[in-house]
Write a protein that holds these residues in place. Sequence first.
Motif, mmCIF file in Angstrom:
data_model
loop_
_atom_site.group_PDB
_atom_site.id
_atom_site.type_symbol
_atom_site.label_atom_id
_atom_site.label_comp_id
_atom_site.label_asym_id
_atom_site.label_seq_id
_atom_site.Cartn_x
_atom_site.Cartn_y
_atom_site.Cartn_z
ATOM 1 N N ASP A 292 -15.941 -50.079 -22.188
ATOM 2 C CA ASP A 292 -15.015 -49.124 -22.810
ATOM 3 C C ASP A 292 -13.605 -49.310 -22.249
ATOM 4 N N TYR A 293 -13.526 -49.483 -20.934
ATOM 5 C CA TYR A 293 -12.224 -49.649 -20.280
ATOM 6 C C TYR A 293 -11.477 -50.862 -20.862
ATOM 7 N N TRP A 294 -12.160 -52.017 -20.846
ATOM 8 C CA TRP A 294 -11.505 -53.227 -21.340
ATOM 9 C C TRP A 294 -11.255 -53.154 -22.845
ATOM 10 N N GLY A 295 -12.113 -52.419 -23.534
ATOM 11 C CA GLY A 295 -11.949 -52.251 -24.981
ATOM 12 C C GLY A 295 -10.689 -51.456 -25.305
ATOM 13 N N VAL A 296 -10.230 -50.647 -24.351
ATOM 14 C CA VAL A 296 -8.992 -49.889 -24.550
ATOM 15 C C VAL A 296 -7.798 -50.679 -24.030
ATOM 16 N N VAL A 297 -7.982 -51.330 -22.873
ATOM 17 C CA VAL A 297 -6.845 -51.995 -22.213
ATOM 18 C C VAL A 297 -6.398 -53.262 -22.964
ATOM 19 N N LEU A 298 -7.340 -54.115 -23.299
ATOM 20 C CA LEU A 298 -6.955 -55.425 -23.858
ATOM 21 C C LEU A 298 -6.131 -55.324 -25.148
ATOM 22 N N PRO A 299 -6.522 -54.432 -26.088
ATOM 23 C CA PRO A 299 -5.732 -54.382 -27.329
ATOM 24 C C PRO A 299 -4.287 -53.933 -27.102
ATOM 25 N N GLN A 300 -4.022 -53.343 -25.931
ATOM 26 C CA GLN A 300 -2.646 -52.879 -25.688
ATOM 27 C C GLN A 300 -1.743 -53.975 -25.144
ATOM 28 N N LEU A 301 -2.307 -55.108 -24.815
ATOM 29 C CA LEU A 301 -1.494 -56.184 -24.244
ATOM 30 C C LEU A 301 -0.854 -57.007 -25.357
ATOM 31 N N SER A 302 0.470 -57.078 -25.315
ATOM 32 C CA SER A 302 1.151 -57.792 -26.408
ATOM 33 C C SER A 302 0.759 -59.273 -26.436
ATOM 34 N N VAL A 303 0.424 -59.851 -25.245
ATOM 35 C CA VAL A 303 0.040 -61.284 -25.237
ATOM 36 C C VAL A 303 -1.255 -61.535 -25.997
ATOM 37 N N LEU A 304 -2.012 -60.483 -26.249
ATOM 38 C CA LEU A 304 -3.290 -60.658 -26.967
ATOM 39 C C LEU A 304 -3.204 -60.138 -28.401
#
Length: 369
Positions: A292-304
């Motif tokens: 859940d944590y990574w599912g929220v964090v990763l989409p917020q990174l502009s590089v991804l």
Amino acid sequence: MGCGTRPICPLQSPQDVNGGRQRGLRKGKSNRRRKAPLFCRRTMVSPNLNRALTNTRFSDLNPALSDPVLDALKEGGFDYCTPVQAATIPLLCGYKDVAVDAATGSGETLAFVVPLVEILRRVSPAPKPQQVLGIIISPTRELSSQIYHVAKLFIATLSKGGDVKADVKKIEEDGANLLIGTPSRLHDIMERVDDLDFRNLEVLILDEADRLLDMGFQKQLNAIISRLPKLRRTGLFSATQTEAVQELAKAGLRNPYFECEADKKPSELVDLLVKNKSRKTIIYFMTCACVDYWGVVLPQLSVLKGLSLISLHGKMKQNAREKALAKFTSLTSGVLLCTDVDARGLDILGVDYIVQYDPPQSWSNCPSR
Ligand SMILES: Nc1ncnc2c1ncn2[C@@H]1O[C@H](COP(=O)(O)OP(=O)(O)OP(=O)(O)O)[C@@H](O)[C@H]1O
């Protein structure tokens, strides 16, 4: 492909097997200090090298070989394994990569042909004609011919090659599930036959890797390897261990571990995803909360930005889990973030990388591929 003749026959003496040299599976990086492993993929062992033939019969190997393969071995006069065969066949059959120190005459051809045939036999549903499942690369046409003749013992439908035009025509018409040849010829065929589909490739064998490099095939090898899926088994056989062979091993074999300081794991993971945006990746985490944590964090990174990220864990409703899995399966690139679902054994076509961000909770949850 190729058209040489070298009948396969039983060994006469220990000298016949080792050709006066010892050889065996090369040790990998198993002694390196491990910090925070992200990957767990390749296994290396050292076989007993003292005898020409071991007391292990082909029928004793684990995982067991199928009856038709055992029958063909028997017919060829092969009962007991050489050390290289006893050590290599179970590893390749068990979804492991191998790097083998292999001087001429130790029985390396059967050591890779037998598992290759086993693996191809297991593929279900049966492959389409244009789906290439196995590639054997050897430095010369003569060696390719020898391998062809050994493989022919197990695969009745294997056909010989001719000049490149004839090969291309034949492959275009009939397809090919297994390709055997020199780097130049294989590269040529890959370039000329558009229809060949390498996405489901199961096994890549690099025979006489040191000679492949000595003969200047590095460029073609890189070009071939770059077109193959990462999630495959690779066998690298070489009589000498040069730096160039080590480099090829690094490029061709799947890295067993990626090491970094524990506090660098998150940034290394992001880095890996950035560098492999066009790939299909599964990342395993220890807990549902981590997913859940990574599912929220990763989409917020502009590089991804633009990367498809899908979460899957045991606390999701069954319906949502099925949807997540179906969506990831349908993608050509993207990332699945998940816990130990299916004992980390999710079998999804076209996956390039499996990242063990956290180690599995039990040994039995260590995936075989
Ligand atoms: N398990 C076995 N039992 C008996 N004979 C074997 C066995 N494995 C291989 N041989 C025989 O040993 C000889 C050498 O085997 P093979 O050609 O596979 O070795 P190699 O390491 O690939 O050698 P090369 O590099 O010359 O091709 C062949 O004649 C083969 O038939």
